[in-house]
Design an enzyme around this catalytic site. Structure first.
Site, PDB file in Angstrom:
ATOM      1  N   ALA A 295       0.837  -1.199   0.000  1.00 11.45           N
ATOM      2  CA  ALA A 295       0.000   0.000   0.000  1.00 11.45           C
ATOM      3  C   ALA A 295       0.870   1.246   0.000  1.00 11.45           C
ATOM      4  O   ALA A 295       1.853   1.323   0.743  1.00 11.45           O
ATOM      5  CB  ALA A 295      -0.921   0.014   1.217  1.00 11.45           C
ATOM      6  N   CYS A 296       0.514   2.204  -0.852  1.00  9.96           N
ATOM      7  CA  CYS A 296       1.196   3.500  -0.923  1.00  9.96           C
ATOM      8  C   CYS A 296       2.701   3.269  -1.109  1.00  9.96           C
ATOM      9  O   CYS A 296       3.112   2.622  -2.065  1.00  9.96           O
ATOM     10  CB  CYS A 296       0.870   4.326   0.316  1.00  9.96           C
ATOM     11  SG  CYS A 296       1.166   6.094   0.124  1.00  9.96           S
TER      12      CYS A 296
END
Length: 560
Positions: A295-296
């Protein structure tokens, strides 16, 4: 094919700042330079400025006699109270504010400033306009009503909250009541154990929650900017529990919160630590391959790891990769980036190397200024004008549980945003190996948020196109965090998908089909097809070489 348009955020600054700005920062001197430019424009062209001043005066005169010249955005919660429309005084004050904003924007648009200066000026004008909104004053009708209802105690409570934030929260209004939550008590409660620890991370293996499980493990890689338990908040929101109940073997990376001693940790350091963690997951499960999900900034890390493995001819260790709101293509159009020049970048690097880390609180302030009405002035009104405690909200608690970035990794991110290296084969080198994402031919599943102001969806889409292998892209109807925390049963959830990935994200969106519900079940079907055979569940955690060390959520998550 149908006529539709991508929704735009209600709050203007939401599309002004993004992940680049949070990493690079925004210096006060650069903002003041734009203010000086505007002041000089006014002095240099007095006739032009007088013309707009007279136009504003004319509008204020009409407002004074009761004309309603401007409509408010129906989605603007600041002026939702009926008093702003029904009370003559409040209606006139709101109309005067809207007239001033409109005329200031016209003055900027019709000036002879260069295009970049006009863009910077619009950015400053928007932030200034949000700050000076009449809803932020003690005359806010909600504040008046609370003052009367509380017998005057709301004023004293608000002053106490303001004093406390000035002393202990860098002058920013608190977004959440932190006393309502505790990691390990009512957050991050899924049973499991730490099975591996090195200087940079802990690897958590979770207890199974299904009668059968798939052979290939899933390794979840959270962003280094935040702690891992965004994937394991309350049970009904827990992505970890959703995976476990659907037969996946789940391992979680918990990054250590670095301090000045760890200033030399860079992207290569994180990739090496993650490679060691995936090898442990493979050893414990007895499977030669893993599925990765990042994520990210965790997405950037798993992409770099795969590029490194490909260069070493070891990419067979990875079956699939899922990217949640992750940037691999770092070219983002943002007016705030016009404040960033070579001096700004070097100053940002120098500050973090002097301190050893980039403090998460500094990044949090920049993130807050991305959406000031939602993340600053909303709490200004609630905490100070109404004298109330901020809400007890688990997502905001996680968002305020700040971490730091080591100086070397911060420098790597600055270079990443400056040079956009992953768009060119070999332009990024990790652990001594050149990275070419087109040769990373594992299947990928990417998720973006249509209202994401941190990693804009069209840039996440372009990032997907950089990958080799079979690619799938899903566009959620949410923002940055809500795109990840999107469990089945959410009545507001829907997403867009189009199997044909064209080079133009807008063309992709125009032909995409809208689906009701969460993307989680779609992803689950996709990942299960890449998780090998099902077998009877093994309840044991770890193995002889990697025995359980400590109950989840471990020790690193508690470091401040």
């Amino acid at each position: 094919m149908r006529d539709k348009s991508v929704p735009t955020p209600v709050t203007p600054p939401a599309n002004k700042m993004n992940a680049q700005n949070a990493v690079m920062g925004l210096r006060g001197r650069d903002v003041l330079s734009t203010v000086r430019t505007l002041a000089m424009q006014g002095l240099r062209r007095p006739v032009y400025s007088a013309k707009h001043a007279l136009a504003l005066g004319g509008q204020l005169g009409r407002v004074l006699i009761g004309d309603t010249l401007h409509k408010t955005n129906p989605n603007d919660a600041r002026f939702a109270d009926p008093t702003w429309q029904l009370n003559p005084f409040y209606r006139r004050s709101l109309q005067a504010y809207l007239a001033w904003q409109q005329q200031l924007n016209r003055w900027i648009e019709e000036s002879d400033l260069p295009a970049d200066d006009r863009t910077r000026a619009r950015f400053i004008a928007t932030l200034l306009g949000d700050a000076l909104a009449p809803s932020n004053s003690l005359l806010n009708p909600l504040a008046i009503k609370e003052l009367l209802n509380s017998g005057g105690t709301s004023i004293f409570k608000g002053m106490r909250h303001l004093y406390d934030d000035l002393l202990h929260n860098s002058g920013m209004p608190r977004q959440v009541n932190k006393t309502a939550f505790e990691v390990g008590r009512n957050l991050a409660t899924t049973p499991g154990s730490v099975v591996f620890r090195n200087e940079m991370l802990e690897l958590i293996q979770y207890k199974p929650m299904s009668e059968k499980q798939y052979a290939k493990p899933l390794v979840i890689v959270p962003p280094q900017i935040n702690k891992f338990y965004i994937f394991d908040l309350s049970p009904e929101k827990s992505f970890v529990q959703y995976c476990l109940k659907n037969g996946l073997q789940v391992f979680m990376v918990s990054w250590r919160n670095p301090d000045a001693r760890h200033r030399e940790w860079g992207l290569s350091s994180y990739v090496q630590a993650l490679e060691a963690a995936t090898d442990v997951a493979r050893a414990i499960t007895g499977c030669k391959e893993v599925n990765l999900i990042g994520a990210c900034a965790g997405g950037l890390t798993i992409a770099a790891l795969q590029g490194h493995l490909q260069a070493k001819r070891q990419l067979r260790k990875v079956t699939s990769a899922s990217y949640l709101v992750s940037l691999l293509d770092s070219q983002i159009e943002s007016p705030a980036m016009l404040f960033a020049d070579e001096k700004t970048l070097e100053a940002a690097k120098r500050r973090s190397y002097q301190n050893g880390v980039l403090d998460g609180r500094d990044m949090a302030r920049v993130f807050a200024w991305m959406r000031p009405n939602d993340l600053i002035w909303n709490y200004w009104v609630n905490n100070y004008l109404l004298g109330k405690q901020p809400p007890a909200f688990d997502i905001l608690y996680w968002n305020n549980d700040n971490t730091r970035l080591p100086a070397a990794f911060h420098g790597d991110l600055l270079d990443f945003f400056k040079h956009n290296p992953l768009t060119r084969p070999g332009a990024l080198e990790v652990c001594g190996t050149p990275i070419d994402l087109q040769k990373v031919n594992v299947d990928s599943f990417s998720v973006a948020g249509i209202n994401d102001h941190i990693t804009p969806w069209d840039v996440v889409y372009r990032s997907t196109l950089l990958l080799g292998g079979d690619r799938r892209f899903v566009l959620s109807n949410s923002g940055h965090i809500q795109s990840i925390l999107n469990p089945p049963g959410n009545p507001k959830a829907n997403f867009f998908e189009n199997a044909k990935l064209t080079s133009d994200p807008r063309a992709w969106y125009y032909d995409a089909q809208q689906h009701t519900g969460s993307w989680w079940p779609v992803w689950m079907e996709w990942i299960q097809a890449r998780s090998g055979e099902q077998r009877e569940t093994l309840l044991a955690i770890g193995n002889q070489n990697y025995p359980p060390m400590q109950a989840a959520p471990g020790t690193y998550v508690h470091e401040v």
